[in-house]
Design a protein around this motif. Structure first.
Motif, PDB file in Angstrom:
ATOM      1  N   LEU A 163       0.845  -1.102   0.012  1.00 24.44           N
ATOM      2  CA  LEU A 163       0.020  -0.063  -0.050  1.00 24.44           C
ATOM      3  C   LEU A 163       0.834   1.274   0.149  1.00 24.44           C
ATOM      4  N   GLU A 164       0.558   2.351  -0.816  1.00 23.51           N
ATOM      5  CA  GLU A 164       1.003   3.479  -0.988  1.00 23.51           C
ATOM      6  C   GLU A 164       0.266   4.744  -0.528  1.00 23.51           C
ATOM      7  N   PHE A 165       0.630   5.487   0.387  1.00 21.57           N
ATOM      8  CA  PHE A 165      -0.430   6.612   0.696  1.00 21.57           C
ATOM      9  C   PHE A 165       0.545   7.841   0.383  1.00 21.57           C
ATOM     10  N   HIS A 166      -0.284   8.888  -0.287  1.00 21.44           N
ATOM     11  CA  HIS A 166       0.005  10.021  -0.632  1.00 21.44           C
ATOM     12  C   HIS A 166      -0.780  11.132   0.188  1.00 21.44           C
ATOM     13  N   THR A 167      -0.040  11.636   1.138  1.00 22.21           N
ATOM     14  CA  THR A 167      -0.525  12.494   2.413  1.00 22.21           C
ATOM     15  C   THR A 167      -0.219  13.654   2.788  1.00 22.21           C
ATOM     16  N   LEU A 168      -0.386  14.199   3.804  1.00 26.91           N
ATOM     17  CA  LEU A 168       0.264  15.383   4.510  1.00 26.91           C
ATOM     18  C   LEU A 168       1.082  14.750   5.493  1.00 26.91           C
ATOM     19  N   ARG A 169       2.197  15.713   5.568  1.00 28.86           N
ATOM     20  CA  ARG A 169       3.385  15.189   6.786  1.00 28.86           C
ATOM     21  C   ARG A 169       2.531  15.179   8.067  1.00 28.86           C
ATOM     22  N   GLU A 170       1.610  16.231   8.311  1.00 27.95           N
ATOM     23  CA  GLU A 170       0.934  16.509   9.661  1.00 27.95           C
ATOM     24  C   GLU A 170       0.173  15.097   9.842  1.00 27.95           C
ATOM     25  N   VAL A 171      -0.554  14.487   8.939  1.00 27.08           N
ATOM     26  CA  VAL A 171      -1.032  13.089   9.076  1.00 27.08           C
ATOM     27  C   VAL A 171      -0.001  12.112   9.396  1.00 27.08           C
ATOM     28  N   LEU A 172       0.916  12.010   8.704  1.00 28.36           N
ATOM     29  CA  LEU A 172       1.974  11.086   9.075  1.00 28.36           C
ATOM     30  C   LEU A 172       2.489  11.057  10.422  1.00 28.36           C
ATOM     31  N   ALA A 173       2.611  12.275  10.808  1.00 27.30           N
ATOM     32  CA  ALA A 173       3.160  12.627  12.262  1.00 27.30           C
ATOM     33  C   ALA A 173       2.158  12.031  13.498  1.00 27.30           C
ATOM     34  N   LEU A 174       0.824  12.036  12.909  1.00 29.53           N
ATOM     35  CA  LEU A 174      -0.026  11.669  13.803  1.00 29.53           C
ATOM     36  C   LEU A 174      -0.314   9.973  14.078  1.00 29.53           C
ATOM     37  N   GLY A 175       0.338   9.454  13.135  1.00 34.99           N
ATOM     38  CA  GLY A 175       0.403   8.098  12.996  1.00 34.99           C
ATOM     39  C   GLY A 175      -0.939   7.203  12.824  1.00 34.99           C
ATOM     40  N   MET A 176      -1.868   7.894  12.425  1.00 32.38           N
ATOM     41  CA  MET A 176      -3.284   7.513  12.173  1.00 32.38           C
ATOM     42  C   MET A 176      -3.196   6.309  11.051  1.00 32.38           C
ATOM     43  N   LEU A 177      -2.391   6.513   9.804  1.00 32.80           N
ATOM     44  CA  LEU A 177      -2.458   5.230   8.961  1.00 32.80           C
ATOM     45  C   LEU A 177      -1.813   4.265   9.499  1.00 32.80           C
ATOM     46  N   GLY A 178      -0.646   4.412  10.264  1.00 25.06           N
ATOM     47  CA  GLY A 178      -0.138   3.184  10.735  1.00 25.06           C
ATOM     48  C   GLY A 178      -1.090   2.421  11.636  1.00 25.06           C
ATOM     49  N   ASP A 179      -1.855   3.209  12.598  1.00 19.54           N
ATOM     50  CA  ASP A 179      -2.773   2.513  13.501  1.00 19.54           C
ATOM     51  C   ASP A 179      -3.881   1.542  13.087  1.00 19.54           C
ATOM     52  N   ARG A 180      -4.271   2.371  11.881  1.00 19.47           N
ATOM     53  CA  ARG A 180      -5.446   1.830  11.256  1.00 19.47           C
ATOM     54  C   ARG A 180      -5.102   0.351  10.506  1.00 19.47           C
ATOM     55  N   LEU A 181      -4.067   0.723   9.873  1.00 25.01           N
ATOM     56  CA  LEU A 181      -3.422  -0.803   9.268  1.00 25.01           C
ATOM     57  C   LEU A 181      -3.126  -1.797  10.263  1.00 25.01           C
ATOM     58  N   SER A 182      -2.524  -1.300  11.241  1.00 24.74           N
ATOM     59  CA  SER A 182      -2.152  -2.403  12.363  1.00 24.74           C
ATOM     60  C   SER A 182      -3.235  -3.079  12.806  1.00 24.74           C
ATOM     61  N   GLU A 183      -4.660  -2.275  13.085  1.00 24.62           N
ATOM     62  CA  GLU A 183      -5.738  -2.938  13.280  1.00 24.62           C
ATOM     63  C   GLU A 183      -6.148  -3.920  12.386  1.00 24.62           C
ATOM     64  N   ILE A 184      -6.140  -3.660  11.143  1.00 29.26           N
ATOM     65  CA  ILE A 184      -6.628  -4.689   9.932  1.00 29.26           C
ATOM     66  C   ILE A 184      -5.749  -5.822   9.773  1.00 29.26           C
ATOM     67  N   ALA A 185      -4.518  -5.349  10.040  1.00 28.65           N
ATOM     68  CA  ALA A 185      -3.396  -6.424  10.175  1.00 28.65           C
ATOM     69  C   ALA A 185      -3.730  -7.634  11.165  1.00 28.65           C
ATOM     70  N   ARG A 186      -3.984  -7.278  12.556  1.00 26.43           N
ATOM     71  CA  ARG A 186      -4.444  -7.905  13.773  1.00 26.43           C
ATOM     72  C   ARG A 186      -5.539  -8.768  13.334  1.00 26.43           C
ATOM     73  N   THR A 187      -6.711  -8.181  12.875  1.00 23.54           N
ATOM     74  CA  THR A 187      -7.898  -8.763  12.584  1.00 23.54           C
ATOM     75  C   THR A 187      -7.987  -9.839  11.661  1.00 23.54           C
ATOM     76  N   HIS A 188      -6.810  -9.657  10.774  1.00 22.32           N
ATOM     77  CA  HIS A 188      -6.610 -10.688   9.539  1.00 22.32           C
ATOM     78  C   HIS A 188      -5.442 -11.647   9.834  1.00 22.32           C
ATOM     79  N   ASN A 189      -4.837 -11.494  10.950  1.00 21.58           N
ATOM     80  CA  ASN A 189      -3.569 -12.257  11.170  1.00 21.58           C
ATOM     81  C   ASN A 189      -2.359 -11.941   9.977  1.00 21.58           C
TER      82      ASN A 189
END
Length: 402
Positions: free
Chosen positions: A256-282
């Motif tokens: 997955l490649e995301f084009h976004t804002l540096r402020e969004v990356l600094a919040l870590g929101m993408l990583g958190d949401r993807l981590s949740e999907i990863a845990r749910t689907h092993n």
């Protein structure tokens, strides 16, 4: 023929095909011995060549840098190879309107570098983008995985000028984003391999360069990957790329490649949401550096373009890996939004069997043979047209040539 064309364009613009063949040995089987390589200095002179060819009954094949000449189905029945590389003028970059108008012979990467100076880019990643011309990318509909978010060439094109079969230069569309007048000839020309007209000038929409780019990989069992992919596609996440990649080892992964804002990356929101999907689907989640398939033209190279419904992407790559293993062929590839490119190596007979059997197992879709040795293409229907598509295209060309 050479004398007539030389009188029309001058000696510097008319050559034998040995020049192109010596630079690209893998293209020699696609170059008829008696054909001429013609490089008109301007589109108007190119139109004069086409008009002359129509009067004389000569067959014309347009080319750019020649990077995809071996994507043709067979040896072209051409008397003249009309090269567009001299048409490389950048006509207008309307940065405020986010459009660019340019002649089609400009190298794709050169155009990107110009736009980057203004903080903009064309959101496309065609094959051979380091050497291919913009016109060649458009004529062959050479898309990459960025079409997931930004659409294909047909979605980004706003206007065109092209040479008709009678040598007239005509235009369709315009230089503004909102343009709905007339027939949508532009979409017909994209992917037509120059059979409906020769592109001379195009207007494309451009996008701001991403403020920040973040890439993630999800790894795991095939069933888990399928679940993770479905979860991402049904979520509010909007990846610029969502790529299923088949590695030479047979491992499948989701990138997955995301084009976004540096402020969004600094919040870590993408990583958190993807981590949740990863845990749910092993699945395992890892941050990655940019990667991708690098395909350089070589004589033994085989490139397939595969199109299937979204839900069939994962099964198709699994089928491909099983067939490649069974037939002892090397294989790697990637698919996104239902379309992908595959790179194969192996014995010719094994490759032929792999392609035919893969087509049988993909009832809804296509498997087109792009780059391949001519001897292999002569044993196959390279295009894999199904239904009435080929008949319809022939009728359309007859109407435009009339």
């Amino acid at each position: 023929m050479k004398q007539t064309l030389t009188a029309l364009l001058g000696e510097a613009a008319v050559h034998s095909l040995a020049e192109l063949g010596d630079r690209a040995p893998h293209l020699r089987p696609y170059l008829p011995e008696r054909a001429l390589l013609v490089t008109p200095p301007t589109p108007a002179e190119g139109a004069a060549v086409v008009a002359c060819a129509q009067r004389e009954g000569w067959r014309v094949l347009p080319i750019g840098a020649g990077t995809k000449l071996n994507w043709l189905g067979n040896t072209p029945k051409a008397d003249i190879f009309l090269r567009t590389t001299a048409w490389h003028k950048l006509i207008d970059h309307a940065a405020a309107d986010m459009t660019v108008t340019t002649q089609v012979g400009i190298p794709f990467q050169q155009l990107q570098q110009h736009l980057a100076a203004a903080g903009q880019w064309i959101a496309a990643d065609p094959l051979f983008r380091e050497t291919a011309t913009l016109g060649g990318c458009l004529a062959t509909q050479s898309n990459g995985t960025l079409r997931q978010r930004y659409g294909s060439w047909r979605d980004q094109l706003l206007g065109v000028k092209f040479i008709r079969s009678d040598g007239q230069i005509v235009k369709a569309g315009g230089r503004v984003v909102k343009n709905v007048a007339g027939y949508d000839l532009m979409k017909l020309l994209i992917g037509s391999y120059g059979t409906l007209g020769i592109l001379t000038e195009v207007t494309l929409r451009v996008y701001p360069l991403p403020d920040a780019v973040q890439i993630w990989q999800l790894q795991g069992e095939t069933t888990a990957l399928g679940g993770g992919l479905a979860a991402i596609l049904s979520s509010s996440l909007a990846p610029a790329r969502c790529v299923l990649r088949l590695e030479p080892t047979g491992r499948l992964l989701l990138e997955l490649e995301f084009h976004t804002l540096r402020e969004v990356l600094a919040l870590g929101m993408l990583g958190d949401r993807l981590s949740e999907i990863a845990r749910t689907h092993n699945l395992r989640l890892e941050s990655q550096s940019p990667s991708g398939i690098v395909l350089n033209p070589t004589p033994e190279q085989v490139i397939l373009k595969i199109g299937v419904p979204l839900k069939e992407m994962l099964p198709t790559l699994n089928q491909l890996h099983r067939l490649a293993t069974e037939l002892t062929c090397g294989c790697r590839g990637e698919m996104s939004a239902g379309v992908g490119y595959v790179y194969l190596q192996g014995k010719e007979e094994h490759l032929r069997q792999l392609i035919l059997r893969l087509r049988q197992r993909i009832p809804q879709g296509y498997v087109t043979v792009l780059g391949a040795p001519l001897s292999l293409k002569q044993q196959l229907d390279a295009w894999d047209y199904r239904g009435n598509a080929f008949k319809l295209m022939r009728l359309l060309k007859q109407q435009l040539d009339a």
